[in-house]
Design an enzyme around this catalytic site. Sequence first.
Site, PDB file in Angstrom:
ATOM      1  N   ASP A 165       0.988  -0.970  -0.065  1.00  0.00           N
ATOM      2  CA  ASP A 165       0.003  -0.251   0.013  1.00  0.00           C
ATOM      3  C   ASP A 165       0.909   1.294  -0.087  1.00  0.00           C
ATOM      4  O   ASP A 165       2.371   1.137   0.135  1.00  0.00           O
ATOM      5  CB  ASP A 165      -0.884   0.016   1.135  1.00  0.00           C
ATOM      6  CG  ASP A 165      -0.323   0.072   2.516  1.00  0.00           C
ATOM      7  OD1 ASP A 165       0.943  -0.060   2.509  1.00  0.00           O
ATOM      8  OD2 ASP A 165      -0.828  -0.414   3.472  1.00  0.00           O
TER       9      ASP A 165
ATOM     10  N   ASP B  78      -2.526   8.634  -1.213  1.00  0.00           N
ATOM     11  CA  ASP B  78      -3.846   9.303  -1.484  1.00  0.00           C
ATOM     12  C   ASP B  78      -4.180   9.816   0.066  1.00  0.00           C
ATOM     13  O   ASP B  78      -3.703   9.388   1.058  1.00  0.00           O
ATOM     14  CB  ASP B  78      -5.375   8.378  -1.899  1.00  0.00           C
ATOM     15  CG  ASP B  78      -5.363   7.047  -0.838  1.00  0.00           C
ATOM     16  OD1 ASP B  78      -4.266   6.750  -0.339  1.00  0.00           O
ATOM     17  OD2 ASP B  78      -6.109   6.323  -0.962  1.00  0.00           O
TER      18      ASP B  78
ATOM     19  N   ASP C 118      -7.848  -7.460   0.526  1.00  0.00           N
ATOM     20  CA  ASP C 118      -6.947  -7.705   1.581  1.00  0.00           C
ATOM     21  C   ASP C 118      -7.741  -7.197   2.951  1.00  0.00           C
ATOM     22  O   ASP C 118      -8.578  -6.448   3.050  1.00  0.00           O
ATOM     23  CB  ASP C 118      -5.678  -6.967   1.359  1.00  0.00           C
ATOM     24  CG  ASP C 118      -5.919  -5.501   2.086  1.00  0.00           C
ATOM     25  OD1 ASP C 118      -6.545  -4.629   1.190  1.00  0.00           O
ATOM     26  OD2 ASP C 118      -5.557  -4.994   3.051  1.00  0.00           O
TER      27      ASP C 118
ATOM     28  N   CYS D 169     -12.215 -29.371   7.199  1.00  0.00           N
ATOM     29  CA  CYS D 169     -11.068 -28.188   6.823  1.00  0.00           C
ATOM     30  C   CYS D 169      -9.899 -28.926   6.544  1.00  0.00           C
ATOM     31  O   CYS D 169      -9.387 -29.966   7.131  1.00  0.00           O
ATOM     32  CB  CYS D 169     -11.163 -27.209   7.723  1.00  0.00           C
ATOM     33  SG  CYS D 169      -9.783 -25.781   7.281  1.00  0.00           S
TER      34      CYS D 169
ATOM     35  N   CYS E 264      -6.884 -27.447   6.277  1.00  0.00           N
ATOM     36  CA  CYS E 264      -5.607 -26.697   6.788  1.00  0.00           C
ATOM     37  C   CYS E 264      -4.780 -27.245   7.891  1.00  0.00           C
ATOM     38  O   CYS E 264      -5.331 -28.494   8.438  1.00  0.00           O
ATOM     39  CB  CYS E 264      -6.185 -25.294   7.569  1.00  0.00           C
ATOM     40  SG  CYS E 264      -6.707 -25.470   9.386  1.00  0.00           S
TER      41      CYS E 264
ATOM     42  N   CYS F 229      -6.438 -27.861  11.307  1.00  0.00           N
ATOM     43  CA  CYS F 229      -7.512 -28.828  11.608  1.00  0.00           C
ATOM     44  C   CYS F 229      -7.210 -30.137  11.273  1.00  0.00           C
ATOM     45  O   CYS F 229      -7.504 -31.152  11.997  1.00  0.00           O
ATOM     46  CB  CYS F 229      -8.500 -28.562  10.518  1.00  0.00           C
ATOM     47  SG  CYS F 229      -9.538 -26.948  11.008  1.00  0.00           S
TER      48      CYS F 229
ATOM     49  N   HIS G 156      -5.684 -21.291  10.199  1.00  0.00           N
ATOM     50  CA  HIS G 156      -7.044 -21.761  10.094  1.00  0.00           C
ATOM     51  C   HIS G 156      -8.012 -20.601   9.325  1.00  0.00           C
ATOM     52  O   HIS G 156      -8.432 -21.030   7.896  1.00  0.00           O
ATOM     53  CB  HIS G 156      -7.667 -22.192  11.058  1.00  0.00           C
ATOM     54  CG  HIS G 156      -9.222 -22.659  10.727  1.00  0.00           C
ATOM     55  ND1 HIS G 156      -9.749 -23.967  10.050  1.00  0.00           N
ATOM     56  CD2 HIS G 156     -10.287 -21.876  11.007  1.00  0.00           C
ATOM     57  CE1 HIS G 156     -11.118 -23.609  10.011  1.00  0.00           C
ATOM     58  NE2 HIS G 156     -11.442 -22.471  10.398  1.00  0.00           N
TER      59      HIS G 156
END
Lengths: 382, 382
Positions: B98, B152, B272, B310, B312, B315, B341
């Site tokens: 950014d 900005d 994001d 899940c 991940c 998990c 997770h």
Amino acid sequence: MAPMTESLKYELLARDSATRARLGRVTTRHGAFDTPAFMPVGTQGTVKGILPDHIAATGSQIILGNTYHLMLRPGEKVVAELGDLHRFMSWPGPILTDSGGFQVFSLADINKISDDGVTFKSHIDGSTVHLTPQRSMEVQNALGADIIMMFDECPPGDAPREYQVEALERTLRWAKQCVEAHKRPGEQSLFGIVQGGVDLELRAKCAEELIKLDLPGYALGGLAVGEGFEGTRSVLNATTPLLPDHKPRYLMGVGFPRDIIEAVAAGVDMFDCTIPTRNGRNAYAFTAQGPIRLRNSQFTRDTTPIEVGCDCYACGAFSKGSIRHFFFAGEMLGPILVSLHNIRFYQRLMADVRRAIGEGTFENFRQTDPRCGLGPKVQIET
Amino acid sequence: MAPMTESLKYELLARDSATRARLGRVTTRHGAFDTPAFMPVGTQGTVKGILPDHIAATGSQIILGNTYHLMLRPGEKVVAELGDLHRFMSWPGPILTDSGGFQVFSLADINKISDDGVTFKSHIDGSTVHLTPQRSMEVQNALGADIIMMFDECPPGDAPREYQVEALERTLRWAKQCVEAHKRPGEQSLFGIVQGGVDLELRAKCAEELIKLDLPGYALGGLAVGEGFEGTRSVLNATTPLLPDHKPRYLMGVGFPRDIIEAVAAGVDMFDCTIPTRNGRNAYAFTAQGPIRLRNSQFTRDTTPIEVGCDCYACGAFSKGSIRHFFFAGEMLGPILVSLHNIRFYQRLMADVRRAIGEGTFENFRQTDPRCGLGPKVQIET
């Protein structure tokens, strides 16, 4: 592999000719580990900051959990209900738990030591806790580690001899009580702990009595607690030969590479220590040339890894400059990466030790490899 | 793949028939990412607590770094000397930085906003820092991310209209200055940021002016800053259609799954947000059925993973009971596992969004998948 009929098998694979060092392999019901072995410490159910896949990638084959901490939080019953310590930590390989004795004697606010056990205040909520040989076995049986330790008294190194004698008598009584209280001898191997301070006579007596119990392995306790390197060495060289040749030997809570190498030469097979992780969290990294402090400003723009040639995840992925920044920025990755490197440093050392013993070159390795001299007094690079 | 001759390529692969949602792929000089894409936030050079191999395993293809933080510590020159932000973070794939604007306006102690930039006090050492469009480009050019953002002004959502107009004029002047100051247009893609608060006329004017600059991508800024879900939706639906169809569109700092789904339907490609990681560090875990708080006592003996099904790492390896303990014991693995997770939860959602758009079923997915309704007001299970 056929199901094991015993809780532990020790194979002695090679002996060094110049020292008492030995190459071996210990098989438990959750897998095997090569000896001499180093066990990273996972005090409260984690090796701090490191996920189990990364622990495995350091070459660690067995890890250690602390009975004292797990008993107080979350409690051994909770761990057991969650499937035992292997599932709790997500570590399917071998695990060893200590008895809680060392932590009670070194960390806790002790109210009373009596013949049946120790009364102390929980460091978590101040409640009164009573730890006895029976209770230590009950907790360790519930946690379900592959190797468990007898509950022993660890008197201060500078206690008068008469107290040492009294403590040793108590420890020997407790040892028998542990054997009687141990409910899962077919699955968990109870190791004895030889105490006796720096008094070689007391050590010999303790070893003799414990050997009568025919335990699956033996540890040396109460060393590296302030008696100095020479004191440790003298006890190691006098006591290790008294232990059974066909069983694994474990030096508890040791230590710096120099101490481990010395103990390997005396015939010790197993080690644990918080130094790699605790120092790692403090930005202290091991290298063959000596430790470095990653907060040092000399590393601000350093594009090289912690140690050139190291195959750990940290050295493969990050520069010293990045890691230094992570410490200053308070990012978890700083402690995580240096802990990872340090554990891998220890495991590479152990792998090289095992190779040297197997090849009959351990004495030369010990004399010439710069890592073998690394101790607490090595000059810190600044 | 032949070397890229441009800094960014956007391919529009499929359009949804019922909404403005689009499936695409953005290629940068450090690799490609599929859109709609979610970018985990790596504020100070790390996605907090998570090693890059585990970030990659969540399915994340691009991550975000914060110019404001890196400029102040360790400084962009240090990052550049360490090999640029990709090496600094050990993330070889696409990165977006950014401009620093949002953090200056939301975090910093601002002394003065003038036509040439903003003067503020560093939150690290209290020193006075001046950030201008030219300086933001200089910093982002040094960091070396694949996508960089124009500097900005982000006025508060409740600022009077005349201030919004003044801020917008300044933002448009700064946009041109950024284009002029950007030194690496062949390697880094400068995105414009459409501001204008909830005023659709101002938004349209800003979009019109920025489009004249023919930038490689466009973002919507100043949303999800207190204007409410309806305000965000109204701006999204009115402004997104004004942006070029053949360039990626990025909604900055958003948000909960509900907000992302709404924006995807409006034609946004990139997102994001710190929610998955920040909430994860606070033991707040996303599940399709709503969030759960892992400190809750109901999970003490819970042997199931955070979310059944899940894929991940957390998990696959740990029970809710273990993770709860890690939070109470202050172990890093608690925040690490729930962050992991949550990022994977977001990335599975994005993968399912992309599949639905590709199969022409996005509208049905959006209406029926329980994840698509998850916002800040969903009842927390207690």
